[in-house]
Motif scaffolding. Structure first.
Motif, PDB file in Angstrom:
ATOM      1  N   PHE A   1       0.845  -1.188   0.000  1.00 58.63           N
ATOM      2  CA  PHE A   1       0.000   0.000   0.000  1.00 58.63           C
ATOM      3  C   PHE A   1       0.876   1.232   0.000  1.00 58.63           C
ATOM      4  O   PHE A   1       1.778   1.358   0.825  1.00 58.63           O
ATOM      5  CB  PHE A   1      -0.879   0.026   1.260  1.00 58.63           C
ATOM      6  CG  PHE A   1      -2.194  -0.680   1.111  1.00 58.63           C
ATOM      7  CD1 PHE A   1      -3.371  -0.008   1.377  1.00 58.63           C
ATOM      8  CD2 PHE A   1      -2.263  -1.997   0.712  1.00 58.63           C
ATOM      9  CE1 PHE A   1      -4.591  -0.654   1.251  1.00 58.63           C
ATOM     10  CE2 PHE A   1      -3.471  -2.653   0.589  1.00 58.63           C
ATOM     11  CZ  PHE A   1      -4.652  -1.980   0.849  1.00 58.63           C
TER      12      PHE A   1
ATOM     13  N   MET B   1       1.774   5.071   0.671  1.00 58.27           N
ATOM     14  CA  MET B   1       1.436   6.110   1.644  1.00 58.27           C
ATOM     15  C   MET B   1       1.443   7.433   0.882  1.00 58.27           C
ATOM     16  O   MET B   1       2.441   7.779   0.255  1.00 58.27           O
ATOM     17  CB  MET B   1       2.472   6.147   2.762  1.00 58.27           C
ATOM     18  CG  MET B   1       2.532   4.874   3.578  1.00 58.27           C
ATOM     19  SD  MET B   1       1.006   4.551   4.463  1.00 58.27           S
ATOM     20  CE  MET B   1       1.058   5.883   5.621  1.00 58.27           C
ATOM     21  N   ASN B   2       0.347   8.150   0.943  1.00 62.59           N
ATOM     22  CA  ASN B   2       0.328   9.419   0.227  1.00 62.59           C
ATOM     23  C   ASN B   2       0.977  10.514   1.063  1.00 62.59           C
ATOM     24  O   ASN B   2       1.292  10.331   2.232  1.00 62.59           O
ATOM     25  CB  ASN B   2      -1.096   9.789  -0.202  1.00 62.59           C
ATOM     26  CG  ASN B   2      -2.022  10.055   0.968  1.00 62.59           C
ATOM     27  OD1 ASN B   2      -1.619  10.623   1.965  1.00 62.59           O
ATOM     28  ND2 ASN B   2      -3.271   9.655   0.840  1.00 62.59           N
TER      29      ASN B   2
ATOM     30  N   LYS C   1      -0.611  11.331   4.520  1.00 66.23           N
ATOM     31  CA  LYS C   1      -0.342  10.347   5.571  1.00 66.23           C
ATOM     32  C   LYS C   1       1.090  10.484   6.066  1.00 66.23           C
ATOM     33  O   LYS C   1       1.360  10.380   7.255  1.00 66.23           O
ATOM     34  CB  LYS C   1      -0.620   8.931   5.076  1.00 66.23           C
ATOM     35  CG  LYS C   1      -2.102   8.636   4.922  1.00 66.23           C
ATOM     36  CD  LYS C   1      -2.327   7.221   4.485  1.00 66.23           C
ATOM     37  CE  LYS C   1      -3.811   6.967   4.250  1.00 66.23           C
ATOM     38  NZ  LYS C   1      -4.063   5.612   3.748  1.00 66.23           N
TER      39      LYS C   1
ATOM     40  N   SER D   1      -4.947   2.795   9.869  1.00 64.44           N
ATOM     41  CA  SER D   1      -5.969   2.436   8.885  1.00 64.44           C
ATOM     42  C   SER D   1      -5.341   1.755   7.673  1.00 64.44           C
ATOM     43  O   SER D   1      -5.858   0.752   7.172  1.00 64.44           O
ATOM     44  CB  SER D   1      -6.731   3.694   8.464  1.00 64.44           C
ATOM     45  OG  SER D   1      -7.645   3.391   7.446  1.00 64.44           O
ATOM     46  N   THR D   2      -4.219   2.280   7.207  1.00 67.66           N
ATOM     47  CA  THR D   2      -3.536   1.687   6.062  1.00 67.66           C
ATOM     48  C   THR D   2      -3.017   0.297   6.412  1.00 67.66           C
ATOM     49  O   THR D   2      -3.134  -0.636   5.604  1.00 67.66           O
ATOM     50  CB  THR D   2      -2.384   2.590   5.588  1.00 67.66           C
ATOM     51  OG1 THR D   2      -2.923   3.869   5.240  1.00 67.66           O
ATOM     52  CG2 THR D   2      -1.678   2.000   4.390  1.00 67.66           C
TER      53      THR D   2
ATOM     54  N   ASP E   1      -6.000  -2.068   6.431  1.00 66.83           N
ATOM     55  CA  ASP E   1      -6.431  -2.362   5.066  1.00 66.83           C
ATOM     56  C   ASP E   1      -5.485  -3.348   4.386  1.00 66.83           C
ATOM     57  O   ASP E   1      -5.926  -4.269   3.699  1.00 66.83           O
ATOM     58  CB  ASP E   1      -6.508  -1.078   4.233  1.00 66.83           C
ATOM     59  CG  ASP E   1      -7.628  -0.148   4.671  1.00 66.83           C
ATOM     60  OD1 ASP E   1      -8.516  -0.584   5.448  1.00 66.83           O
ATOM     61  OD2 ASP E   1      -7.612   1.025   4.246  1.00 66.83           O
ATOM     62  N   ALA E   2      -4.183  -3.162   4.575  1.00 63.59           N
ATOM     63  CA  ALA E   2      -3.195  -4.056   3.976  1.00 63.59           C
ATOM     64  C   ALA E   2      -3.315  -5.470   4.557  1.00 63.59           C
ATOM     65  O   ALA E   2      -3.234  -6.460   3.819  1.00 63.59           O
ATOM     66  CB  ALA E   2      -1.787  -3.510   4.181  1.00 63.59           C
TER      67      ALA E   2
END
Length: 111
Positions: free
Chosen positions: A27, A29-30, A33, A52-53, A56-57
């Motif tokens: 995932f 990271m933008n 984040k 949260s990331t 989700d991963a």
């Protein structure tokens, strides 16, 4: 589909080992984040965006693991192991989750 970190499932016996299986998920990271994580490094506390990331991963990796187990004809995955890593460089960050386990056929033991 039963998925467990333990080597067996209570009340069941393994009738066939279908082999080791695995799944991976990366995932990105933008920038937001990354920025919030940097602020948390200074101020302390939990980073909801990062958590949260990670969640989700993990969920995506476990879903892929179940899919692979199903394709092998398994009804359970035992001995599941989750590994988390971060890759960063060039101003970019990625969270990586790898999950492995043993696909098996189980059946209830007689009481």
């Amino acid at each position: 589909m039963i998925v467990t970190t333990t080597p067996e499932v209570d009340g069941h016996k393994v009738v066939k080992n279908l082999g080791v299986i695995g799944a991976e998920c990366a995932f990105g990271m933008n920038i937001l984040k990354d920025l919030f994580a940097s602020v948390r490094d200074v101020t302390g506390g939990r980073s909801g965006a990062i958590q949260s990331t990670l969640r989700d991963a993990r969920e995506a990796s476990l879903a892929d693991l179940k899919k692979e187990a199903n394709q092998k004809g398994a009804n359970a995955v035992i001995g599941v192991n989750l590994d988390y890593s971060e890759f960063s460089g060039g101003g970019k960050s990625m969270l990586f989750v790898a999950v492995t386990g043993t696909a098996v056929l189980i059946e209830p033991t007689e009481s």
